[in-house]
Design a protein around this motif. Structure first.
Motif, PDB file in Angstrom:
ATOM      1  N   HIS A 141     -10.937  -3.000  -8.346  1.00 27.99           N
ATOM      2  CA  HIS A 141      -9.998  -2.502  -7.343  1.00 27.99           C
ATOM      3  C   HIS A 141      -8.624  -2.160  -7.904  1.00 27.99           C
ATOM      4  O   HIS A 141      -7.850  -1.455  -7.255  1.00 27.99           O
ATOM      5  N   SER A 191       0.824  -1.202   0.000  1.00 24.96           N
ATOM      6  CA  SER A 191       0.000   0.000   0.000  1.00 24.96           C
ATOM      7  C   SER A 191       0.864   1.260   0.000  1.00 24.96           C
ATOM      8  O   SER A 191       1.781   1.411   0.810  1.00 24.96           O
ATOM      9  N   ASP A 226      -7.793   0.630  -5.605  1.00 22.05           N
ATOM     10  CA  ASP A 226      -6.781   0.470  -4.563  1.00 22.05           C
ATOM     11  C   ASP A 226      -5.379   0.603  -5.146  1.00 22.05           C
ATOM     12  O   ASP A 226      -4.436   0.962  -4.440  1.00 22.05           O
TER      13      ASP A 226
END
Length: 259
Positions: free
Chosen positions: A96, A38, A174
């Motif tokens: 995503h 991330s 994401d």
């Protein structure tokens, strides 16, 4: 770049394990492993024909690997559009994990706003008003608010690519995969597109970008991956990979950029 948590504290968003891809008798990818955490920006570099674009397409399952697996947030992605049990479907993965291509792939009969709201409305089933609000936010972020009613044939190449980025962002992914997004642009238009990507990196967007823009890779990435002949030959920090590499083929590849 804005501060993000240390890599050890970040969640793994997207992971490729043992990816093999063949086209007929030719093996293009030979068992590639790559994890993306991330907030991380990974730049993939390498000579033409090294498998970079094929690999990034495998990460979004636009090319289905012949062996190995792709996982999203710890869930393995299956070969079908809908998931089953613990296995994630292609449809959910692509909701995503967004992708921007070398060529813009805009709908020519739609204006900028219509191109950007198409995904949120048809895929995510968002009400039109909400989709428009989201779309206009991203259209403004790529600097094209005044072009909302323009059709693709009224835009420059750089503007079209910025619309393509806004379209991917409107899905609120994401992670974002960018495949040689400046290769189809005239040189004077490259900077405006890279400026948008730099802004995304500064905001902490999780990204993988295949690029020949070596100085840009050094500027925005947390990690650089060098691919050669369908394998990852070396990877590490931009400073080490681009200025102090170990791999002889990478040294040769970089020589033409360093002088």
């Amino acid at each position: 770049m804005t501060s993000v948590p240390p890599q050890s504290a970040r969640e793994t968003v997207l992971e490729a394990r043992g990816i093999v891809k063949r086209f007929g008798a030719m093996t293009v990818l030979h068992g590639i492993d790559l994890s993306l955490t991330s907030g991380e920006v990974v730049a993939i570099i390498g000579p033409s024909g090294s498998g970079k674009s094929t690999f990034i397409r495998c990460m979004n399952m636009l090319e289905v690997p012949d062996a190995g697996e792709i996982s999203f947030r710890g869930r393995r992605v299956g070969p079908k559009f809908r998931g089953a049990g613990d296995m994630l479907g292609l449809g959910e993965l692509r909701r995503h994990v967004g992708m921007v291509f070398q060529h813009f792939n805009l709908f020519p009969h739609m204006n900028v706003l219509e191109n950007v709201i198409e995904g949120p409305i048809t895929v995510q089933r968002k009400p039109r008003g909400e989709a428009v609000d989201i779309a206009m936010d991203y259209i403004a972020k790529v600097g094209l608010a005044e072009k909302r009613d323009a059709r693709p044939d009224q835009l420059s190449g750089g503007q079209k690519q910025r619309v393509a980025i806004a379209r991917a962002l409107a899905m609120q992914p994401d992670a974002l995969l960018l495949d040689e997004i400046t290769s189809a642009l005239d040189p004077e238009l490259v900077g405006e597109v890279l400026g948008v990507v730099r802004g995304l990196a500064e905001q902490g967007m999780t990204m993988v970008l295949v690029t020949h823009e070596i100085s840009f890779a050094a500027d925005v990435s947390d990690r650089v991956v060098f691919m050669e002949a369908g394998r990852i030959a070396e990877q590490g920090s931009p400073e080490r990979i681009l200025h102090n590499p170990d791999n002889d083929r990478l040294k040769t590849f970089l020589a033409r950029f360093h002088g």
